[in-house]
Design a protein around this motif. Structure first.
Motif, PDB file in Angstrom:
ATOM      1  N   ASN A 195     -10.532  -8.089 -21.308  1.00 35.08           N
ATOM      2  CA  ASN A 195      -9.332  -7.257 -21.157  1.00 35.08           C
ATOM      3  C   ASN A 195      -8.201  -7.627 -22.103  1.00 35.08           C
ATOM      4  O   ASN A 195      -7.171  -6.962 -22.103  1.00 35.08           O
ATOM      5  CB  ASN A 195      -8.830  -7.338 -19.715  1.00 35.08           C
ATOM      6  CG  ASN A 195      -9.861  -6.850 -18.727  1.00 35.08           C
ATOM      7  OD1 ASN A 195     -10.603  -5.921 -19.006  1.00 35.08           O
ATOM      8  ND2 ASN A 195      -9.929  -7.477 -17.569  1.00 35.08           N
TER       9      ASN A 195
ATOM     10  N   ASP B 194      -9.517  -5.460  -4.681  1.00 34.03           N
ATOM     11  CA  ASP B 194      -9.008  -5.292  -6.056  1.00 34.03           C
ATOM     12  C   ASP B 194      -8.402  -6.576  -6.614  1.00 34.03           C
ATOM     13  O   ASP B 194      -8.152  -6.664  -7.810  1.00 34.03           O
ATOM     14  CB  ASP B 194      -7.951  -4.175  -6.101  1.00 34.03           C
ATOM     15  CG  ASP B 194      -8.550  -2.814  -5.844  1.00 34.03           C
ATOM     16  OD1 ASP B 194      -9.762  -2.643  -6.092  1.00 34.03           O
ATOM     17  OD2 ASP B 194      -7.811  -1.926  -5.381  1.00 34.03           O
TER      18      ASP B 194
ATOM     19  N   GLU C 118     -10.173  -8.459  -9.601  1.00 33.87           N
ATOM     20  CA  GLU C 118     -10.143  -7.965 -10.981  1.00 33.87           C
ATOM     21  C   GLU C 118      -8.938  -8.483 -11.724  1.00 33.87           C
ATOM     22  O   GLU C 118      -7.947  -8.794 -11.238  1.00 33.87           O
ATOM     23  CB  GLU C 118     -10.149  -6.445 -10.990  1.00 33.87           C
ATOM     24  CG  GLU C 118     -11.441  -5.893 -10.432  1.00 33.87           C
ATOM     25  CD  GLU C 118     -11.459  -4.384 -10.450  1.00 33.87           C
ATOM     26  OE1 GLU C 118     -10.654  -3.762 -11.147  1.00 33.87           O
ATOM     27  OE2 GLU C 118     -12.309  -3.840  -9.747  1.00 33.87           O
TER      28      GLU C 118
END
Length: 100
Positions: free
Chosen positions: A69, A97, A100
């Motif tokens: 990323n 979540d 991540e």
């Protein structure tokens, strides 16, 4: 896991405290070794057994975020701290979540 789903904020805060304590213990052992030259600490083996998987998992997440990323380690830490503070609130991310 059941406790985590039912009481997200308090459980994650508890986990955070345990991880912080373990890493502080690792740092104290490091200081004993580096500055005192002591390799005979009674807590050294237990500290390494406890913290090695945590450090390994943390480095894996940092490397993955950077390579996949393009997120710097400092940005990743800031995001993690923000997301942990928002857990359980209206603006917080869903529990799954957070990985991540």
């Amino acid at each position: 896991m059941k406790k985590l789903v039912q009481h997200q904020k308090s459980t994650l805060k508890d986990v955070h405290c345990h991880i912080t304590t373990a890493l502080r213990r690792l740092y104290r052992q490091r200081n004993l070794l580096m500055h005192g030259g002591s390799t005979s600490s009674i807590a050294l083996e237990a500290t390494l057994r406890t913290t090695a998987p945590l450090v390994g998992a943390g480095l894996d997440r940092i490397t993955h975020a950077s390579l996949i990323n393009g997120v710097s380690p400092l940005d990743l830490a800031s995001r993690a701290q923000l997301n942990l503070s928002l857990v359980g609130g209206a603006d917080g991310r869903h529990l799954t979540d957070l990985l991540e």
